[in-house]
Design a protein around this motif. Sequence first.
Motif, PDB file in Angstrom:
ATOM      1  N   GLY A   1       0.788  -1.230   0.000  1.00 27.95           N
ATOM      2  CA  GLY A   1       0.000   0.000   0.000  1.00 27.95           C
ATOM      3  C   GLY A   1       0.817   1.275   0.000  1.00 27.95           C
ATOM      4  N   GLY A   2       2.102   1.142  -0.312  1.00 25.42           N
ATOM      5  CA  GLY A   2       2.958   2.316  -0.314  1.00 25.42           C
ATOM      6  C   GLY A   2       3.634   2.539  -1.651  1.00 25.42           C
ATOM      7  N   VAL A   3       4.933   2.250  -1.690  1.00 26.92           N
ATOM      8  CA  VAL A   3       5.751   2.534  -2.873  1.00 26.92           C
ATOM      9  C   VAL A   3       5.317   1.716  -4.085  1.00 26.92           C
ATOM     10  CG1 VAL A   3       8.095   2.355  -3.826  1.00 26.92           C
ATOM     11  CG2 VAL A   3       7.742   3.317  -1.541  1.00 26.92           C
ATOM     12  N   GLY A   4       4.842   0.480  -3.864  1.00 25.58           N
ATOM     13  CA  GLY A   4       4.430  -0.358  -5.000  1.00 25.58           C
ATOM     14  C   GLY A   4       3.379   0.299  -5.863  1.00 25.58           C
ATOM     15  N   LEU A   5       2.400   0.923  -5.235  1.00 26.00           N
ATOM     16  CA  LEU A   5       1.350   1.619  -5.978  1.00 26.00           C
ATOM     17  C   LEU A   5       1.900   2.834  -6.710  1.00 26.00           C
ATOM     18  CD1 LEU A   5      -1.475   1.436  -3.289  1.00 26.00           C
ATOM     19  CD2 LEU A   5      -1.313   0.092  -5.392  1.00 26.00           C
ATOM     20  N   MET A   6       2.884   3.492  -6.102  1.00 27.87           N
ATOM     21  CA  MET A   6       3.483   4.671  -6.736  1.00 27.87           C
ATOM     22  C   MET A   6       4.366   4.282  -7.922  1.00 27.87           C
ATOM     23  SD  MET A   6       2.012   6.984  -5.169  1.00 27.87           S
ATOM     24  CE  MET A   6       2.800   8.289  -6.121  1.00 27.87           C
ATOM     25  N   THR A   7       4.933   3.081  -7.877  1.00 25.69           N
ATOM     26  CA  THR A   7       5.714   2.594  -9.021  1.00 25.69           C
ATOM     27  C   THR A   7       4.828   2.521 -10.262  1.00 25.69           C
ATOM     28  OG1 THR A   7       7.229   1.302  -7.638  1.00 25.69           O
ATOM     29  CG2 THR A   7       6.996   0.615  -9.935  1.00 25.69           C
ATOM     30  N   ILE A   8       3.624   2.007 -10.090  1.00 22.03           N
ATOM     31  CA  ILE A   8       2.689   1.919 -11.214  1.00 22.03           C
ATOM     32  C   ILE A   8       2.290   3.318 -11.682  1.00 22.03           C
ATOM     33  CG2 ILE A   8       0.410   1.116 -11.930  1.00 22.03           C
ATOM     34  CD1 ILE A   8       0.776  -1.259 -10.041  1.00 22.03           C
ATOM     35  N   ALA A   9       2.104   4.238 -10.739  1.00 18.21           N
ATOM     36  CA  ALA A   9       1.769   5.616 -11.113  1.00 18.21           C
ATOM     37  C   ALA A   9       2.889   6.233 -11.936  1.00 18.21           C
ATOM     38  CB  ALA A   9       1.511   6.446  -9.851  1.00 18.21           C
ATOM     39  N   GLY A  10       4.144   5.984 -11.533  1.00 21.82           N
ATOM     40  CA  GLY A  10       5.285   6.500 -12.301  1.00 21.82           C
ATOM     41  C   GLY A  10       5.343   5.905 -13.689  1.00 21.82           C
ATOM     42  N   LEU A  11       5.066   4.607 -13.787  1.00 23.26           N
ATOM     43  CA  LEU A  11       5.044   3.929 -15.091  1.00 23.26           C
ATOM     44  C   LEU A  11       3.973   4.524 -15.996  1.00 23.26           C
ATOM     45  CD1 LEU A  11       5.941   1.484 -16.885  1.00 23.26           C
ATOM     46  CD2 LEU A  11       4.092   0.204 -15.771  1.00 23.26           C
ATOM     47  N   MET A  12       2.795   4.794 -15.445  1.00 22.29           N
ATOM     48  CA  MET A  12       1.709   5.374 -16.238  1.00 22.29           C
ATOM     49  C   MET A  12       2.079   6.771 -16.743  1.00 22.29           C
ATOM     50  SD  MET A  12      -0.659   3.004 -16.301  1.00 22.29           S
ATOM     51  CE  MET A  12       0.522   1.675 -16.133  1.00 22.29           C
ATOM     52  N   LYS A  13       2.714   7.559 -15.893  1.00 19.79           N
ATOM     53  CA  LYS A  13       3.129   8.903 -16.313  1.00 19.79           C
ATOM     54  C   LYS A  13       4.171   8.821 -17.429  1.00 19.79           C
ATOM     55  CE  LYS A  13       3.225  12.567 -14.119  1.00 19.79           C
ATOM     56  NZ  LYS A  13       2.735  13.798 -13.475  1.00 19.79           N
ATOM     57  N   ASN A  14       5.118   7.888 -17.298  1.00 20.61           N
ATOM     58  CA  ASN A  14       6.118   7.701 -18.347  1.00 20.61           C
ATOM     59  C   ASN A  14       5.470   7.298 -19.665  1.00 20.61           C
ATOM     60  OD1 ASN A  14       8.456   8.356 -16.946  1.00 20.61           O
ATOM     61  ND2 ASN A  14       8.943   6.253 -16.393  1.00 20.61           N
ATOM     62  N   THR A  15       4.445   6.449 -19.592  1.00 19.97           N
ATOM     63  CA  THR A  15       3.763   5.985 -20.805  1.00 19.97           C
ATOM     64  C   THR A  15       3.069   7.146 -21.515  1.00 19.97           C
ATOM     65  OG1 THR A  15       3.435   3.786 -19.833  1.00 19.97           O
ATOM     66  CG2 THR A  15       2.029   4.380 -21.702  1.00 19.97           C
ATOM     67  N   LEU A  16       2.454   8.019 -20.751  1.00 22.91           N
ATOM     68  CA  LEU A  16       1.790   9.178 -21.373  1.00 22.91           C
ATOM     69  C   LEU A  16       2.815  10.099 -22.023  1.00 22.91           C
ATOM     70  CD1 LEU A  16      -0.857  10.640 -21.953  1.00 22.91           C
ATOM     71  CD2 LEU A  16      -0.586  11.847 -19.768  1.00 22.91           C
ATOM     72  N   VAL A  17       3.958  10.265 -21.386  1.00 22.39           N
ATOM     73  CA  VAL A  17       5.041  11.079 -21.967  1.00 22.39           C
ATOM     74  C   VAL A  17       5.514  10.463 -23.284  1.00 22.39           C
ATOM     75  CG1 VAL A  17       7.420  11.848 -21.681  1.00 22.39           C
ATOM     76  CG2 VAL A  17       5.820  12.094 -19.792  1.00 22.39           C
ATOM     77  N   ALA A  18       5.703   9.138 -23.276  1.00 18.88           N
ATOM     78  CA  ALA A  18       6.140   8.457 -24.500  1.00 18.88           C
ATOM     79  C   ALA A  18       5.131   8.649 -25.619  1.00 18.88           C
ATOM     80  CB  ALA A  18       6.336   6.962 -24.217  1.00 18.88           C
ATOM     81  N   TYR A  19       3.880   8.540 -25.283  1.00 15.41           N
ATOM     82  CA  TYR A  19       2.782   8.726 -26.247  1.00 15.41           C
ATOM     83  C   TYR A  19       2.820  10.138 -26.832  1.00 15.41           C
ATOM     84  CZ  TYR A  19      -2.092   9.914 -27.460  1.00 15.41           C
ATOM     85  OH  TYR A  19      -3.230  10.374 -28.060  1.00 15.41           O
ATOM     86  N   LYS A  20       2.940  11.137 -25.984  1.00 18.59           N
ATOM     87  CA  LYS A  20       2.937  12.525 -26.444  1.00 18.59           C
ATOM     88  C   LYS A  20       4.102  12.818 -27.378  1.00 18.59           C
ATOM     89  CE  LYS A  20       0.494  14.750 -22.611  1.00 18.59           C
ATOM     90  NZ  LYS A  20       0.627  15.673 -21.460  1.00 18.59           N
ATOM     91  N   ARG A  21       5.246  12.230 -27.070  1.00 22.49           N
ATOM     92  CA  ARG A  21       6.421  12.438 -27.935  1.00 22.49           C
ATOM     93  C   ARG A  21       6.185  11.834 -29.313  1.00 22.49           C
ATOM     94  NH1 ARG A  21      11.246  10.665 -23.755  1.00 22.49           N
ATOM     95  NH2 ARG A  21      11.119  12.463 -22.352  1.00 22.49           N
ATOM     96  N   ARG A  22       5.465  10.731 -29.338  1.00 17.97           N
ATOM     97  CA  ARG A  22       5.266  10.022 -30.603  1.00 17.97           C
ATOM     98  C   ARG A  22       4.206  10.678 -31.479  1.00 17.97           C
ATOM     99  NH1 ARG A  22       6.719   5.136 -31.560  1.00 17.97           N
ATOM    100  NH2 ARG A  22       4.667   4.414 -32.229  1.00 17.97           N
ATOM    101  N   ILE A  23       3.219  11.333 -30.863  1.00 14.91           N
ATOM    102  CA  ILE A  23       2.142  11.917 -31.662  1.00 14.91           C
ATOM    103  C   ILE A  23       2.384  13.398 -31.951  1.00 14.91           C
ATOM    104  CG2 ILE A  23       0.442  10.298 -30.767  1.00 14.91           C
ATOM    105  CD1 ILE A  23      -0.713  12.650 -29.112  1.00 14.91           C
ATOM    106  N   SER A  24       3.444  13.968 -31.337  1.00 18.35           N
ATOM    107  CA  SER A  24       3.692  15.418 -31.512  1.00 18.35           C
ATOM    108  C   SER A  24       4.292  15.692 -32.880  1.00 18.35           C
ATOM    109  CB  SER A  24       4.628  15.907 -30.418  1.00 18.35           C
ATOM    110  OG  SER A  24       5.883  15.249 -30.492  1.00 18.35           O
TER     111      SER A  24
END
Length: 292
Positions: free
Chosen positions: A269-292
């Motif tokens: 209930g701590g860092v593990g959940l935040m790891t997934i949040a960080g991964l999701m943010k990275n994925t959105l960044v990757a997406y934005k770079r690809r569609i820009s």
Amino acid sequence: MQVLDGKIASQSVKEQLRQEVSQLMAEGKRAPHLAAILVGSNGASETYVANKVKSCAEIGFESTLVRLEETVSEEALLNTIQNLNNDAGIDGILVQLPLPKHISEQKVIETIHPDKDVDGFHPNSVGKLVQGLETFVPATPYGIMLMLEHFNISTKGKHAVVIGRSNIVGRPMSVLLSSNHAYGNCTVTICHSHTANLKEICLQGDIIVAALGRPEFVKADMVKPGAVIIDVGITRVNDATAKKGYRIKGDVAYNEVATVAGAITPVPGGVGLMTIAGLMKNTLVAYKRRIS
């Protein structure tokens, strides 16, 4: 004592992402797409990947799970990664670690295209991180930084002690905490298995990041009163009294350290959940770079 609840912080991050994806879809754009590769059927890995797929659905991402047998050859795995590299509809790629011993994790990491390296493990990503350039930050350290930001934990001028020197957590964590930004500017000490006087060093820490993979290693007598404790550890410990036959333990003896600490992350209930949040943010960044 403040509990740094990963559920609260991660939900905040995911809600921000959900709103952003909703806006992108309203503009007629496609959804971001994360591909995960799972080799074998390790119980912990199955859980991690399932949680990542679930988070994608909550936010509005597309996700693809590629399952491969534990006996898959290294060549076949690398070919699978190359196919995903070449797929214009895939924005981010992760390969769930650990891998079977006959497969080189380093080869796998280096085969993922840097533009799709949402786990932040590729040497290109690591090099940019060290130089302070924009890049994909490894998901666990990134998640920890997002947690510090969410709970507005003061870090400037503080002494941070990082226990563990892995490329996945310890080393990048030390870089982020020492960097010149709002939740950095710490003086950082990295400790490891050959560190002398570990207890004395920990007692100097205003912030302790425990990432060594040894259940309940950090005890109350190693913690300065009021310190912020970030527990990265997550180990299944056999326990016949538990419903599942095991309990999840962190690297910190939570019950006793909580009586001393000023703030602490729970496990689970701590860092593990935040790891997934960080991964999701990275994925959105990757997406934005690809569609820009």
